[in-house]
Design a protein around this motif. Structure first.
Motif, PDB file in Angstrom:
ATOM      1  N   GLU A  88       0.953  -1.254  -0.035  1.00 52.59           N
ATOM      2  CA  GLU A  88       0.069   0.017   0.146  1.00 52.59           C
ATOM      3  C   GLU A  88       0.817   1.208   0.017  1.00 52.59           C
ATOM      4  O   GLU A  88       0.612   2.085  -0.921  1.00 52.59           O
ATOM      5  N   GLU A  89       1.964   1.147   0.975  1.00 50.65           N
ATOM      6  CA  GLU A  89       2.698   2.496   1.016  1.00 50.65           C
ATOM      7  C   GLU A  89       3.594   2.771  -0.250  1.00 50.65           C
ATOM      8  O   GLU A  89       3.560   3.786  -0.765  1.00 50.65           O
ATOM      9  N   ALA A  90       3.921   1.743  -0.832  1.00 47.14           N
ATOM     10  CA  ALA A  90       4.725   1.769  -2.108  1.00 47.14           C
ATOM     11  C   ALA A  90       3.902   2.351  -3.128  1.00 47.14           C
ATOM     12  O   ALA A  90       4.312   3.108  -4.026  1.00 47.14           O
ATOM     13  N   ARG A  91       2.727   1.628  -3.471  1.00 46.80           N
ATOM     14  CA  ARG A  91       1.625   2.316  -4.399  1.00 46.80           C
ATOM     15  C   ARG A  91       1.570   3.750  -4.170  1.00 46.80           C
ATOM     16  O   ARG A  91       1.547   4.611  -5.077  1.00 46.80           O
ATOM     17  N   LYS A  92       1.178   4.144  -3.067  1.00 45.64           N
ATOM     18  CA  LYS A  92       0.575   5.341  -2.729  1.00 45.64           C
ATOM     19  C   LYS A  92       1.960   6.428  -3.251  1.00 45.64           C
ATOM     20  O   LYS A  92       1.757   7.428  -3.678  1.00 45.64           O
ATOM     21  N   ARG A  93       3.271   5.998  -3.048  1.00 47.82           N
ATOM     22  CA  ARG A  93       4.349   6.821  -3.486  1.00 47.82           C
ATOM     23  C   ARG A  93       4.656   6.964  -4.875  1.00 47.82           C
ATOM     24  O   ARG A  93       4.707   7.889  -5.453  1.00 47.82           O
ATOM     25  N   GLU A  94       4.437   5.883  -5.391  1.00 52.59           N
ATOM     26  CA  GLU A  94       4.828   5.685  -6.842  1.00 52.59           C
ATOM     27  C   GLU A  94       3.471   6.458  -7.869  1.00 52.59           C
ATOM     28  O   GLU A  94       3.750   6.879  -9.171  1.00 52.59           O
ATOM     29  N   ILE A 100      -5.105   8.014  -3.335  1.00 52.34           N
ATOM     30  CA  ILE A 100      -6.107   7.607  -2.550  1.00 52.34           C
ATOM     31  C   ILE A 100      -6.925   6.472  -2.601  1.00 52.34           C
ATOM     32  O   ILE A 100      -7.281   5.541  -1.794  1.00 52.34           O
ATOM     33  N   PHE A 101      -6.791   5.745  -3.938  1.00 54.10           N
ATOM     34  CA  PHE A 101      -7.381   4.534  -4.328  1.00 54.10           C
ATOM     35  C   PHE A 101      -6.756   3.488  -3.520  1.00 54.10           C
ATOM     36  O   PHE A 101      -7.349   2.496  -3.382  1.00 54.10           O
ATOM     37  N   TYR A 102      -5.488   3.607  -3.397  1.00 58.50           N
ATOM     38  CA  TYR A 102      -4.687   2.465  -2.908  1.00 58.50           C
ATOM     39  C   TYR A 102      -4.782   2.374  -1.550  1.00 58.50           C
ATOM     40  O   TYR A 102      -5.213   1.295  -0.837  1.00 58.50           O
ATOM     41  N   ASP A 103      -4.891   3.773  -0.792  1.00 58.75           N
ATOM     42  CA  ASP A 103      -5.558   3.728   0.511  1.00 58.75           C
ATOM     43  C   ASP A 103      -6.821   3.049   0.871  1.00 58.75           C
ATOM     44  O   ASP A 103      -6.871   2.189   1.674  1.00 58.75           O
ATOM     45  N   ALA A 165       5.740  -3.441 -13.861  1.00 55.53           N
ATOM     46  CA  ALA A 165       6.541  -2.206 -14.154  1.00 55.53           C
ATOM     47  C   ALA A 165       5.804  -1.028 -13.225  1.00 55.53           C
ATOM     48  O   ALA A 165       4.517  -0.512 -13.616  1.00 55.53           O
ATOM     49  N   ARG A 166       6.505  -0.676 -12.308  1.00 58.11           N
ATOM     50  CA  ARG A 166       6.067   0.391 -11.325  1.00 58.11           C
ATOM     51  C   ARG A 166       5.917   1.785 -12.018  1.00 58.11           C
ATOM     52  O   ARG A 166       4.912   2.549 -11.640  1.00 58.11           O
ATOM     53  N   ASP A 167       6.508   2.233 -12.993  1.00 60.06           N
ATOM     54  CA  ASP A 167       6.653   3.486 -13.885  1.00 60.06           C
ATOM     55  C   ASP A 167       5.152   3.556 -14.511  1.00 60.06           C
ATOM     56  O   ASP A 167       4.438   4.499 -14.458  1.00 60.06           O
ATOM     57  N   LEU A 250      -4.194 -18.286  -7.490  1.00 59.76           N
ATOM     58  CA  LEU A 250      -4.341 -16.776  -6.934  1.00 59.76           C
ATOM     59  C   LEU A 250      -3.182 -16.661  -6.471  1.00 59.76           C
ATOM     60  O   LEU A 250      -2.498 -17.044  -5.524  1.00 59.76           O
ATOM     61  N   LEU A 251      -2.311 -15.557  -6.964  1.00 60.11           N
ATOM     62  CA  LEU A 251      -1.388 -14.985  -6.272  1.00 60.11           C
ATOM     63  C   LEU A 251      -1.938 -13.889  -5.306  1.00 60.11           C
ATOM     64  O   LEU A 251      -2.891 -13.172  -5.464  1.00 60.11           O
ATOM     65  N   THR A 252      -1.182 -13.916  -3.926  1.00 60.05           N
ATOM     66  CA  THR A 252      -1.897 -13.280  -2.936  1.00 60.05           C
ATOM     67  C   THR A 252      -1.503 -11.950  -2.479  1.00 60.05           C
ATOM     68  O   THR A 252      -2.189 -11.352  -1.587  1.00 60.05           O
ATOM     69  N   GLY A 253      -0.538 -11.346  -3.396  1.00 57.21           N
ATOM     70  CA  GLY A 253      -0.041 -10.065  -2.984  1.00 57.21           C
ATOM     71  C   GLY A 253       1.152 -10.015  -2.487  1.00 57.21           C
ATOM     72  O   GLY A 253       1.697 -11.102  -1.738  1.00 57.21           O
ATOM     73  N   THR A 254       2.077  -8.998  -2.731  1.00 58.11           N
ATOM     74  CA  THR A 254       3.284  -8.820  -2.132  1.00 58.11           C
ATOM     75  C   THR A 254       3.569  -7.859  -0.860  1.00 58.11           C
ATOM     76  O   THR A 254       2.953  -6.956  -0.684  1.00 58.11           O
ATOM     77  N   GLY A 255       4.182  -8.640  -0.220  1.00 53.10           N
ATOM     78  CA  GLY A 255       4.759  -7.810   1.232  1.00 53.10           C
ATOM     79  C   GLY A 255       6.064  -7.282   1.205  1.00 53.10           C
ATOM     80  O   GLY A 255       6.846  -6.676   2.038  1.00 53.10           O
ATOM     81  N   ILE A 256       6.854  -7.549  -0.137  1.00 48.98           N
ATOM     82  CA  ILE A 256       8.203  -6.911  -0.110  1.00 48.98           C
ATOM     83  C   ILE A 256       8.265  -6.128  -1.274  1.00 48.98           C
ATOM     84  O   ILE A 256       8.110  -6.628  -2.380  1.00 48.98           O
ATOM     85  N   VAL A 257       8.587  -5.015  -1.175  1.00 52.27           N
ATOM     86  CA  VAL A 257       9.087  -4.203  -2.235  1.00 52.27           C
ATOM     87  C   VAL A 257      10.362  -3.545  -2.055  1.00 52.27           C
ATOM     88  O   VAL A 257      10.616  -2.949  -1.120  1.00 52.27           O
ATOM     89  N   PRO A 258      11.314  -3.729  -3.370  1.00 55.38           N
ATOM     90  CA  PRO A 258      12.500  -3.149  -3.181  1.00 55.38           C
ATOM     91  C   PRO A 258      12.420  -1.657  -3.025  1.00 55.38           C
ATOM     92  O   PRO A 258      11.274  -0.987  -3.449  1.00 55.38           O
ATOM     93  N   PRO A 259      13.580  -0.785  -2.484  1.00 52.29           N
ATOM     94  CA  PRO A 259      13.467   0.693  -2.594  1.00 52.29           C
ATOM     95  C   PRO A 259      13.099   1.206  -3.845  1.00 52.29           C
ATOM     96  O   PRO A 259      13.548   0.776  -4.743  1.00 52.29           O
ATOM     97  N   ASP A 260      12.512   2.482  -3.526  1.00 47.07           N
ATOM     98  CA  ASP A 260      12.198   3.127  -4.839  1.00 47.07           C
ATOM     99  C   ASP A 260      13.291   3.376  -6.009  1.00 47.07           C
ATOM    100  O   ASP A 260      12.858   3.453  -7.246  1.00 47.07           O
TER     101      ASP A 260
END
Ligand code: DO4
Ligand code: MG
Length: 288
Positions: A88-94, A100-103, A165-167, A250-260
């Motif tokens: 959630e935090e990574a998506r909000k930053r990117e 607000i949608f990720y929140d 692709a985060r960008d 079903l992939l259950t989501g990531t809890g690991i995101v490398p630094p930005d």
């Protein structure tokens, strides 16, 4: 009990039972209507059925000597998103404007669920996952993958990589399918751990290691205890209005995101380790 799928010297897909790195071939032919792996996974008691298929004539083979295939037949692969606070935090930053949608989706009763891949596009153990040519910021997403039969019963678990692709995702949430669905964007394997053999999920650790030219450039870990939702909840939303005659992964989501400031590069080696399943290794490539 664990199962794996491999291609034998004649080109035939085979299914075997894995015990301490040895693979015991099962006597069940793969046919288009009844692929062997699904026939076992969709049986009333998959472990018992697999035991009953143990070949009396074929000798066991070492798993490292086999050309492993992704452990999937015709199942669709779906993915849940923003199920861990780190995501959630990574998506909000990117994503700035769309933060607000990720929140909202992190807290809302309805989860984020998206189609990830048809079975034919899934990469297996040791295969090449891809970063897009039009992305400058790509990461692997190490995720516990749940395997469900057509009645949405959880029959097993494997390791999934939801390459992203985060960008492209961050530029506009409507680009999510392009950020997530492309050739080489989904890997599964190396084996399926049948549900009764899986350790309790809160004890399951997920570890991601990325190596570049022999050097570790990222290492991170989490546990499934950090996931905000239960797997049963995700599956019940997935099956609300959609049927899966071939079963679903079903992939259950990531809890690991490398630094930005981290992005994957061609030839990086991605290792994902999940307690109770094993380790999935893939090499990164970008088509020129
Ligand atoms: O909304 C973006 C996708 C999030 C995702 O794939 C994850 O959290 O694992
Ligand atoms: Mg993901």
């Amino acid at each position: 009990m664990q199962l794996c799928k491999w291609r034998d010297a004649t080109g035939q897909a085979r299914v075997g039972l894995v015990r301490q790195e040895m693979v015991y071939p099962l006597d069940l032919a793969d046919t288009p209507e009844h692929p062997a792996l699904s026939t076992i996974l969709h049986a009333k008691n998959p472990s018992q059925f697999a035991e009953s298929l143990l070949s009396s004539s074929a000798s066991p083979l070492h798993i490292d000597e086999l050309s492993l295939l992704p452990p999937i037949d015709h199942q669709e692969v779906w993915a849940a998103g923003v199920t861990f606070q780190r995501s959630e935090e990574a998506r909000k930053r990117e994503s700035h404007d769309a933060a607000i949608f990720y929140d909202k989706v992190y807290r809302a009763p309805r989860p984020e669920l998206f189609f990830k891949a048809p079975a034919y596009r899934v990469i297996g153990p040791g295969g090449r996952v891809r970063i897009r040519k039009d992305s400058l910021w790509s990461v692997p997403e190490p995720e516990l993958a749940v395997i469900c039969d057509p009645d949405l019963r959880i029959v097993g678990y494997t390791i999934g990589n939801d390459m992203s692709a985060r960008d492209i995702e961050g530029e506009n949430p409507l680009y999510l399918p392009q950020a997530k669905i492309y050739d080489g964007s989904c890997a599964l394997g190396p084996v399926i751990t049948l549900a009764p053999a899986m350790p309790p999920l809160p004890q399951v650790q997920v570890i991601l290691t990325i190596q570049r030219q022999g050097r570790t450039v990222f290492h991170g870990q989490t546990t499934m205890a950090q996931m905000r939702r239960t797997i049963e909840e995700l599956i019940s939303w997935l099956g609300r209005e959609t049927t899966f005659p071939h079963g679903v992964v079903l992939l259950t989501g990531t809890g690991i995101v490398p630094p930005d400031d981290f992005t994957l590069e061609p030839d990086d080696l991605i290792h994902i380790e999940i307690t109770g399943v094993g380790r999935l290794a893939n090499i990164v490539e970008r088509k020129s």
